[in-house]
Design an enzyme around this catalytic site. Structure first.
Site, PDB file in Angstrom:
ATOM      1  N   ASP A   1       0.621  -1.091   0.353  1.00  0.00           N
ATOM      2  CA  ASP A   1      -0.235  -0.205   0.181  1.00  0.00           C
ATOM      3  C   ASP A   1       0.706   1.004  -0.367  1.00  0.00           C
ATOM      4  O   ASP A   1       1.827   1.067   0.759  1.00  0.00           O
ATOM      5  CB  ASP A   1      -1.008  -0.236   0.805  1.00  0.00           C
ATOM      6  CG  ASP A   1      -2.040  -0.769   1.004  1.00  0.00           C
ATOM      7  OD1 ASP A   1      -2.336  -1.698   0.609  1.00  0.00           O
ATOM      8  OD2 ASP A   1      -2.631  -0.828   2.578  1.00  0.00           O
ATOM      9  N   HIS A  27      -5.997   2.432  -4.279  1.00  0.00           N
ATOM     10  CA  HIS A  27      -6.655   2.621  -3.003  1.00  0.00           C
ATOM     11  C   HIS A  27      -6.981   3.956  -2.688  1.00  0.00           C
ATOM     12  O   HIS A  27      -6.694   4.080  -1.335  1.00  0.00           O
ATOM     13  CB  HIS A  27      -4.958   2.728  -2.176  1.00  0.00           C
ATOM     14  CG  HIS A  27      -4.009   3.029  -1.350  1.00  0.00           C
ATOM     15  ND1 HIS A  27      -5.614   1.224  -0.363  1.00  0.00           N
ATOM     16  CD2 HIS A  27      -4.007   2.749   0.189  1.00  0.00           C
ATOM     17  CE1 HIS A  27      -5.287   1.068   1.007  1.00  0.00           C
ATOM     18  NE2 HIS A  27      -3.995   2.361   1.661  1.00  0.00           N
ATOM     19  N   HIS A  56      -7.979   8.157   0.957  1.00  0.00           N
ATOM     20  CA  HIS A  56      -7.851   7.422   2.336  1.00  0.00           C
ATOM     21  C   HIS A  56      -8.678   7.629   2.960  1.00  0.00           C
ATOM     22  O   HIS A  56      -8.728   7.545   4.483  1.00  0.00           O
ATOM     23  CB  HIS A  56      -6.315   7.489   2.490  1.00  0.00           C
ATOM     24  CG  HIS A  56      -5.885   5.993   3.732  1.00  0.00           C
ATOM     25  ND1 HIS A  56      -6.078   6.077   4.686  1.00  0.00           N
ATOM     26  CD2 HIS A  56      -5.140   5.285   2.758  1.00  0.00           C
ATOM     27  CE1 HIS A  56      -5.512   4.808   4.854  1.00  0.00           C
ATOM     28  NE2 HIS A  56      -4.937   4.474   4.435  1.00  0.00           N
ATOM     29  N   HIS A  60       3.479  -2.439   3.801  1.00  0.00           N
ATOM     30  CA  HIS A  60       3.671  -1.014   3.117  1.00  0.00           C
ATOM     31  C   HIS A  60       5.028  -0.483   2.130  1.00  0.00           C
ATOM     32  O   HIS A  60       5.871  -0.322   3.238  1.00  0.00           O
ATOM     33  CB  HIS A  60       3.138  -0.233   4.338  1.00  0.00           C
ATOM     34  CG  HIS A  60       1.789  -0.331   4.414  1.00  0.00           C
ATOM     35  ND1 HIS A  60       1.495  -1.683   4.851  1.00  0.00           N
ATOM     36  CD2 HIS A  60       0.423  -0.183   4.965  1.00  0.00           C
ATOM     37  CE1 HIS A  60       0.480  -1.982   5.683  1.00  0.00           C
ATOM     38  NE2 HIS A  60       0.005  -0.840   5.358  1.00  0.00           N
TER      39      HIS A  60
END
Length: 257
Positions: free
Chosen positions: A62, A113, A117, A209
């Site tokens: 991510d 994504h 967020h 990540h």
């Protein structure tokens, strides 16, 4: 044919065409509309893992904050001949367009994504669509890619999040193995957490990540450890089924027989 009958058929044809145009406007990427059901016992589920006899797992990153380690991660992946999936926010794409191009050029999956967020389950349907398509347009402009993989921020979803993503041409992707790299416990912790995870098996999706403190440091040993266990590491797009499947209650894709 009488003139009145012709007129009725002509009007009917116009109505059908109008409805088709309206539908296309509702789902900008309707050509890639995901039509497979993800409903299990009345709930819509994202994809957590895949049921497969092949010894394959998917590694994912991510990307929402920072890019200090992005090039190092790409170099390690190249050296080990591994392709993965990067899920990127709109803000990250705007801040690091050259990294987006580099990820694409290296042959990795580009995943959505969301734009900002946010917790997607708390947004209206229109807001959900904007969160998806804003990033979609940015990435397509940079790379020409129409993304089809979506990971909700924080892993937060409900039925409507999955259905909205599906309507916009996206498979919603979670994970079955969390590296916990975001906790900054150190490289050894990341390696141990993944390689000894109770859910690590054929078809696992592993969460990392790209901006976590120790991820780049752990990556080479993590890849080596997965390969020593006999796993081939593939992008999520190569692991999941795109059609002819159903889901079990854990969010595992199962191929229809």
């Amino acid at each position: 044919m009488k003139e009145e009958t012709k007129r009725r058929w002509r009007n009917r044809g116009i109505l059908v065409l109008t409805l088709m145009v309206a539908l296309a406007g509702s789902y900008k990427y309707v050509e890639s509309y995901v039509s497979v059901s993800s409903n299990v016992n009345g709930r819509e589920l994202p994809i957590y893992s895949v049921d497969t006899e092949e010894k394959k797992v998917a590694l994912s990153f991510d990307a929402a904050w920072g890019n200090e380690d992005t090039q190092k991660i790409l170099d390690i992946l190249k050296e080990n001949d591994v392709h993965v999936t990067f899920f990127m926010t709109g803000g990250w794409v705007e801040s690091y367009p050259d990294d987006v191009k580099a990820i694409h050029k290296a042959g990795h999956d580009l995943g959505n994504h969301s734009e900002n967020h946010k917790n997607m389950s708390q947004l209206s349907d229109d807001e959900k669509t904007k969160e998806l398509l804003s990033v979609h347009e940015k990435v397509k402009k940079l790379t020409g890619v129409d993304m089809e993989l979506f990971r909700p921020p924080y892993g937060d979803y409900d039925d409507q999040v999955v259905l909205n993503a599906k309507g916009n041409g996206y498979y919603t992707i979670q994970w079955s193995v969390d590296s916990l790299d975001w906790k900054d416990y150190g490289a050894d912790s990341i390696i141990d957490t993944v390689l000894n995870h109770e859910a690590l098996e054929n078809g696992s999706i592993i969460l990392c990540h790209n901006g976590a403190k120790y991820t780049a440091e752990a990556l080479e040993a993590l890849i080596k450890g997965l390969k020593e266990k006999g796993y081939e590491i593939v992008p999520i797009s190569e692991l999941i089924y795109k059609k002819d499947y159903h889901m079990d209650v854990t969010g595992k894709q199962i191929k229809d027989s």
